[in-house]
Design an enzyme around this catalytic site. Structure first.
Site, PDB file in Angstrom:
ATOM      1  N   LEU A 125      32.752  48.861  46.699  1.00 23.81           N
ATOM      2  CA  LEU A 125      32.636  48.846  45.246  1.00 23.81           C
ATOM      3  C   LEU A 125      31.443  47.998  44.797  1.00 23.81           C
ATOM      4  CD1 LEU A 125      34.010  49.489  42.446  1.00 23.81           C
ATOM      5  CD2 LEU A 125      35.253  47.342  42.716  1.00 23.81           C
ATOM      6  N   GLU A 127      28.031  45.787  44.355  1.00 27.60           N
ATOM      7  CA  GLU A 127      26.607  45.952  44.645  1.00 27.60           C
ATOM      8  C   GLU A 127      25.938  44.603  44.444  1.00 27.60           C
ATOM      9  OE1 GLU A 127      25.113  49.219  42.314  1.00 27.60           O
ATOM     10  OE2 GLU A 127      26.541  50.620  43.221  1.00 27.60           O
ATOM     11  N   SER A 132      31.263  41.015  39.824  1.00 25.80           N
ATOM     12  CA  SER A 132      32.356  40.854  38.854  1.00 25.80           C
ATOM     13  C   SER A 132      32.354  41.987  37.835  1.00 25.80           C
ATOM     14  CB  SER A 132      32.204  39.514  38.115  1.00 25.80           C
ATOM     15  OG  SER A 132      32.531  38.459  38.981  1.00 25.80           O
ATOM     16  N   ASP A 243      44.218  45.437  41.790  1.00 30.27           N
ATOM     17  CA  ASP A 243      45.468  44.763  41.393  1.00 30.27           C
ATOM     18  C   ASP A 243      46.331  44.518  42.634  1.00 30.27           C
ATOM     19  OD1 ASP A 243      44.863  44.696  38.692  1.00 30.27           O
ATOM     20  OD2 ASP A 243      46.007  46.505  38.192  1.00 30.27           O
ATOM     21  N   GLN A 339      41.449  15.781  54.885  1.00 27.65           N
ATOM     22  CA  GLN A 339      41.535  14.340  54.592  1.00 27.65           C
ATOM     23  C   GLN A 339      42.572  13.658  55.492  1.00 27.65           C
ATOM     24  OE1 GLN A 339      39.342  13.219  52.591  1.00 27.65           O
ATOM     25  NE2 GLN A 339      39.960  11.072  52.520  1.00 27.65           N
ATOM     26  N   GLU A 366      37.816  39.942  45.903  1.00 27.53           N
ATOM     27  CA  GLU A 366      38.879  40.673  45.180  1.00 27.53           C
ATOM     28  C   GLU A 366      38.995  40.145  43.738  1.00 27.53           C
ATOM     29  OE1 GLU A 366      39.326  42.477  47.852  1.00 27.53           O
ATOM     30  OE2 GLU A 366      41.432  43.079  48.108  1.00 27.53           O
ATOM     31  N   GLY A 367      37.880  39.664  43.210  1.00 25.75           N
ATOM     32  CA  GLY A 367      37.833  39.119  41.855  1.00 25.75           C
ATOM     33  C   GLY A 367      37.853  37.604  41.879  1.00 25.75           C
ATOM     34  N   THR A 368      36.834  37.001  41.282  1.00 23.45           N
ATOM     35  CA  THR A 368      36.756  35.532  41.272  1.00 23.45           C
ATOM     36  C   THR A 368      37.898  34.951  40.430  1.00 23.45           C
ATOM     37  OG1 THR A 368      35.430  35.610  39.270  1.00 23.45           O
ATOM     38  CG2 THR A 368      34.213  35.610  41.369  1.00 23.45           C
TER      39      THR A 368
HETATM   40  N1  COS Z   1      44.604  49.232  35.875  1.00 22.37           N
HETATM   41  C1  COS Z   1      44.324  50.422  35.324  1.00 22.37           C
HETATM   42  N2  COS Z   1      43.290  50.631  34.465  1.00 22.37           N
HETATM   43  C2  COS Z   1      42.531  49.557  34.179  1.00 22.37           C
HETATM   44  C3  COS Z   1      42.783  48.279  34.721  1.00 22.37           C
HETATM   45  C4  COS Z   1      43.883  48.141  35.591  1.00 22.37           C
HETATM   46  N3  COS Z   1      44.178  46.961  36.145  1.00 22.37           N
HETATM   47  N4  COS Z   1      41.860  47.416  34.234  1.00 22.37           N
HETATM   48  C5  COS Z   1      41.055  48.130  33.416  1.00 22.37           C
HETATM   49  N5  COS Z   1      41.477  49.420  33.380  1.00 22.37           N
HETATM   50  C6  COS Z   1      40.883  50.503  32.610  1.00 22.37           C
HETATM   51  C7  COS Z   1      40.867  50.150  31.118  1.00 22.37           C
HETATM   52  O1  COS Z   1      42.085  50.487  30.514  1.00 22.37           O
HETATM   53  C8  COS Z   1      39.713  50.976  30.611  1.00 22.37           C
HETATM   54  O2  COS Z   1      40.150  52.286  30.420  1.00 22.37           O
HETATM   55  P1  COS Z   1      39.551  53.229  29.224  1.00 22.37           P
HETATM   56  O3  COS Z   1      38.140  53.528  29.616  1.00 22.37           O
HETATM   57  O4  COS Z   1      40.423  54.447  29.232  1.00 22.37           O
HETATM   58  O5  COS Z   1      39.641  52.427  27.954  1.00 22.37           O
HETATM   59  C9  COS Z   1      38.733  50.971  31.789  1.00 22.37           C
HETATM   60  O6  COS Z   1      39.531  50.670  32.969  1.00 22.37           O
HETATM   61  C10 COS Z   1      37.676  49.925  31.637  1.00 22.37           C
HETATM   62  O7  COS Z   1      38.324  48.681  31.484  1.00 22.37           O
HETATM   63  P2  COS Z   1      37.613  47.429  30.821  1.00 22.37           P
HETATM   64  O8  COS Z   1      36.961  47.844  29.548  1.00 22.37           O
HETATM   65  O9  COS Z   1      38.612  46.324  30.770  1.00 22.37           O
HETATM   66  O10 COS Z   1      36.467  47.123  31.891  1.00 22.37           O
HETATM   67  P3  COS Z   1      35.476  45.929  32.017  1.00 22.37           P
HETATM   68  O11 COS Z   1      34.155  46.474  32.401  1.00 22.37           O
HETATM   69  O12 COS Z   1      35.570  45.037  30.815  1.00 22.37           O
HETATM   70  O13 COS Z   1      36.026  45.158  33.314  1.00 22.37           O
HETATM   71  C11 COS Z   1      37.326  43.613  34.604  1.00 22.37           C
HETATM   72  C12 COS Z   1      37.263  44.589  33.419  1.00 22.37           C
HETATM   73  C13 COS Z   1      36.457  42.401  34.375  1.00 22.37           C
HETATM   74  C14 COS Z   1      38.787  43.224  34.704  1.00 22.37           C
HETATM   75  C15 COS Z   1      36.869  44.351  35.894  1.00 22.37           C
HETATM   76  O14 COS Z   1      35.501  44.645  35.838  1.00 22.37           O
HETATM   77  C16 COS Z   1      37.137  43.546  37.151  1.00 22.37           C
HETATM   78  O15 COS Z   1      38.265  43.514  37.642  1.00 22.37           O
HETATM   79  N6  COS Z   1      36.095  42.896  37.710  1.00 22.37           N
HETATM   80  C17 COS Z   1      36.203  42.223  38.993  1.00 22.37           C
HETATM   81  C18 COS Z   1      35.887  43.173  40.086  1.00 22.37           C
HETATM   82  C19 COS Z   1      36.295  42.630  41.419  1.00 22.37           C
HETATM   83  O16 COS Z   1      37.415  42.187  41.605  1.00 22.37           O
HETATM   84  N7  COS Z   1      35.373  42.704  42.365  1.00 22.37           N
HETATM   85  C20 COS Z   1      35.639  42.326  43.681  1.00 22.37           C
HETATM   86  C21 COS Z   1      35.390  43.534  44.520  1.00 22.37           C
HETATM   87  S1  COS Z   1      36.196  43.567  46.014  1.00 22.37           S
HETATM   88  S2  COS Z   1      35.445  42.088  46.987  1.00 22.37           S
END
Ligand code: COS
Length: 383
Positions: A125, A127, A132, A243, A339, A366-368
Site C-alpha cells: 500500500l 509509497e 500515513s 483495521d 533499565q 500499520e498506522g502511526t
Molecule cells: N473501514 C471502511 N471504510 C473506511 C474506513 C474503515 N476503517 N476508514 C475510511 N473508510 C472510508 C470512508 O468512509 C470514506 O468513504 P467514502 O469515500 O465513501 O466517503 C473513504 O474510506 C475515505 O476515508 P477518509 O476520507 O477518512 O480518508 P482519509 O484520506 O482522510 O484517510 C485515514 C483516513 C487517515 C484513517 C487513512 O488514510 C489511514 O488509515 N492512514 C494510515 C495508513 C496506514 O495505516 N498505513 C500503514 C500501511 S501498512 S505498514
C-alpha cells in the site's frame, strides 16, 4: 463477560507457544543478527495452521477466529518479533483475499498462503511519499486488451522480496475524474511477475530478520481477474484490512513486552547488588508492578478489539485504541526492561536491547500512533 478461552483458542495458543519456545526462540538472536528467517520456521508455522488462522477451512485456513489469531501472534512475538511480523502480514493477506476475493481468487491463493507453499504474502500500500496518507498514492494501473498494466513504486513492503502473492493498490482513474481515495483499486500480483522489480532490503533499527523491500512496477502486466474487489473500491479494502491488521500489531507489541517483562523478573531475582537480589529493592518492584499492569491493560484492549471483530461488530475505533495503547505501553515496558538490566540491557548478550529495537516500529507501521489518535478522535466526534 466471558474471559475463558474456548478449546480452539487454547489449542492454537498452546501450539504457537510450544513451537515458539522450542524452535523459534533459540534462533531469535541469530535471526536478528543474520537478518533472515530460516524458511523452515515459516513452513513450521504454516504446518501448525498459523499462517491463515482466521481464514475459512474451505480455503486451507484454520478458521480459528480473531482472538485465537491474537493469542498466536502474542506467542510468536514473545519469541521473535521478525518472525511475527512476517506471520502477521501473511495472515492479513489471506484474510483480505478470503473476504474480498472471488471464489477463483480464494481458491488460487489462500491455500498456498495457508500451507506455506508461499513463504509469505505481502501488502503493498505505502509509497515513498504516501505512508500515513495512502490516498495520495501515485502508482497507476491502466487497462490494455489483456488486463491491467501497473507502473509506479511501493515502499516498506514486508516480505516484498519473497512473497508468493502481493496485494497491490494502484490508481485506476485520474485524480480529476475520481479525486483522492475514490479512484484507487486493489490487485493481486504474483511474485516473479515480469515487470515487478524488488529493491534492496532496508537496513532497519529493529525486526531486522524480517524483509522490508521497495518494489517497483515497470509495465507490469496482470490479467483482468487480478482485480480484487470492485473497480475504484480499493481504498476501503485497505482501510478494512488495516483495521484487522492493527489487532495483529497490537498483539505483536504485547508479545514483545511480555518477553521483556518475564526476562526482567528473572534478571531481578538473579542479579545481586548491595548484598541481595535487586528484586528486593522497591525501585525495581515498582517498575515490575507498573510493567505488568500496563501489559494486562493493553491485553484487555487488544482482546476486546479481537472479540468485536470476531463477532462481526464494529471494531475500527477499538482496534486503533488497542494498537495505540499496546504499542506505546510495550515501548515503556521494553525501555524499563533495559533499565532493570542495567549495563547488560545495553549489550547483545541479553535480549532486552533487541526487544526495545523491535518494539519501536509497532508505534509506526500499520498506522502511526498519530493516525490511531486521528481515527479514534474522528469516530468520537462523529458521534
Ligand atoms: N473501514 C471502511 N471504510 C473506511 C474506513 C474503515 N476503517 N476508514 C475510511 N473508510 C472510508 C470512508 O468512509 C470514506 O468513504 P467514502 O469515500 O465513501 O466517503 C473513504 O474510506 C475515505 O476515508 P477518509 O476520507 O477518512 O480518508 P482519509 O484520506 O482522510 O484517510 C485515514 C483516513 C487517515 C484513517 C487513512 O488514510 C489511514 O488509515 N492512514 C494510515 C495508513 C496506514 O495505516 N498505513 C500503514 C500501511 S501498512 S505498514
Amino acid at each position: 463477560m466471558q474471559f475463558e478461552l474456548t478449546d480452539t483458542q487454547r489449542h492454537i495458543q498452546r501450539a504457537a507457544a510450544d513451537f515458539s519456545a522450542r524452535i523459534i526462540a533459540p534462533q531469535a538472536h541469530a535471526i536478528d543478527e543474520h537478518e533472515g528467517i530460516p524458511p523452515q520456521i515459516l513452513k513450521g508455522l504454516a504446518d501448525l495452521g498459523l499462517m491463515a488462522v482466521n481464514v475459512p477451512e474451505a480455503y486451507g485456513g484454520s478458521e480459528a477466529g480473531v482472538v485465537a489469531y491474537s493469542l498466536a501472534m502474542q506467542e510468536v512475538s514473545a519469541a521473535c518479533a521478525s518472525t511475527a511480523v512476517t506471520m502477521a502480514v501473511t495472515n492479513m493477506v489471506g484474510e483480505v483475499i478470503a473476504r474480498f476475493g472471488t471464489t477463483a481468487q480464494r481458491e488460487r491463493y489462500c491455500p498456498h498462503l495457508a500451507s506455506g507453499e508461499y513463504r509469505a504474502g505481502a501488502f503493498a500500500l505505502s509509497e515513498s511519499e504516501a505512508g500515513s496518507d495512502p490516498g495520495s498514492m501515485r502508482t497507476m494501473a491502466t487497462r490494455n486488451d489483456r488486463g491491467w498494466v501497473l507502473n509506479g513504486s511501493k515502499q516498506w513492503i514486508t516480505s516484498g522480496a519473497f512473497a508468493g502473492v502481493m496485494v497491490v493498490w494502484a490508481r485506476t482513474a485520474d485524480a480529476q475524474a475520481r479525486p483522492g481515495t475514490r479512484g484507487i483499486s486493489c490487485f493481486l500480483v504474483e511474485g516473479g511477475t515480469p515487470g515487478l522489480r524488488i529493491g534492496r532490503a532496508e537496513d532497519k533499527m529493529g525486526i531486522r530478520g524480517s524483509n522490508t523491500a521497495a518494489l517497483s512496477f515497470e509495465d507490469c502486466e496482470v490479467p483482468e481477474d487480478a482485480l480484487l474487489g470492485e473497480l475504484h473500491g480499493g481504498f476501503k479494502i485497505a482501510m478494512m484490512a488495516l483495521d484487522g491488521g492493527r489487532i495483529g500489531i497490537g498483539s505483536q507489541a504485547l508479545g514483545i513486552a511480555r518477553a521483556a517483562l518475564s526476562e526482567s523478573v528473572t534478571y531481578a531475582k538473579d542479579r545481586r547488588a548491595f548484598g541481595g537480589p535487586i528484586a528486593n529493592f522497591q525501585a525495581i518492584q515498582w517498575k515490575l508492578a507498573d510493567m505488568k499492569t500496563e501489559l494486562d491493560a493493553a491485553n484487555l484492549l487488544v482482546l476486546r478489539a479481537a472479540w468485536l471483530k470476531e463477532q462481526n461488530k464494529l471494531f475500527s475505533r477499538e482496534a486503533s485504541m488497542a494498537k495505540l495503547f499496546a504499542s506505546e505501553a510495550a515501548w515503556r515496558i521494553c525501555n524499563e526492561a533495559v533499565q532493570i538490566h542495567g549495563g547488560y540491557g545495553y549489550i547483545r548478550e541479553f535480549a532486552a536491547e533487541r526487544h526495545l529495537r523491535d518494539v519501536r516500529v509497532t508505534q509506526i507501521y500499520e498506522g502511526t500512533s498519530e493516525i490511531q489518535r486521528l481515527v479514534i478522535a474522528r469516530s468520537l466526534l462523529a458521534g
